[in-house]
Design a protein around this motif. Structure first.
Motif, short mmCIF file in Angstrom:
data_model
loop_
_atom_site.label_atom_id
_atom_site.label_comp_id
_atom_site.label_asym_id
_atom_site.label_seq_id
_atom_site.Cartn_x
_atom_site.Cartn_y
_atom_site.Cartn_z
N GLU A 131 0.82 -1.21 0.00
CA GLU A 131 0.00 0.00 0.00
C GLU A 131 0.86 1.27 0.00
N GLU A 132 1.93 1.27 0.79
CA GLU A 132 2.80 2.46 0.87
C GLU A 132 3.43 2.78 -0.49
N HIS A 133 4.01 1.79 -1.15
CA HIS A 133 4.65 2.04 -2.44
C HIS A 133 3.63 2.32 -3.53
N PHE A 134 2.45 1.72 -3.45
CA PHE A 134 1.39 2.02 -4.41
C PHE A 134 1.02 3.50 -4.32
N ARG A 135 0.84 4.00 -3.08
CA ARG A 135 0.49 5.41 -2.89
C ARG A 135 1.60 6.34 -3.39
N GLU A 136 2.86 5.95 -3.12
CA GLU A 136 3.99 6.77 -3.59
C GLU A 136 4.02 6.85 -5.11
N ARG A 137 3.86 5.71 -5.77
CA ARG A 137 3.89 5.72 -7.24
C ARG A 137 2.71 6.51 -7.79
N LEU A 138 1.54 6.36 -7.17
CA LEU A 138 0.35 7.08 -7.61
C LEU A 138 0.54 8.59 -7.47
N GLN A 139 1.15 8.99 -6.36
CA GLN A 139 1.41 10.42 -6.13
C GLN A 139 2.40 10.96 -7.17
N GLU A 140 3.43 10.19 -7.47
CA GLU A 140 4.41 10.61 -8.49
C GLU A 140 3.73 10.79 -9.85
N LEU A 141 2.86 9.87 -10.19
CA LEU A 141 2.14 9.97 -11.47
C LEU A 141 1.22 11.17 -11.50
#
Length: 56
Positions: free
Chosen positions: A27-37
């Motif tokens: 969940e943490e890395h998913f949110r980080e990647r989503l925020q970057e996008l």
């Protein structure tokens, strides 16, 4: 089959698949990647190219 996050050893909460390649994200890395996008205005392009589902 359990899947781990692509970036760490945690259990994947989400799986992204594109062209037959499936990658797990916690969940943490998913949110980080989503925020970057979102910051790069690439989210709409990603939605058109990648099917994102919860990992099973």
């Amino acid at each position: 089959m359990d899947m781990n996050c692509h970036y760490c050893d945690q259990e994947a909460a989400f799986a992204a698949e594109s062209d037959g390649l499936k990658v797990g994200l916690c969940e943490e890395h998913f949110r980080e990647r989503l925020q970057e996008l979102a910051e790069a205005d690439g989210l709409e392009t990603l939605k058109e190219q990648v099917n994102v589902d919860r990992a099973e």
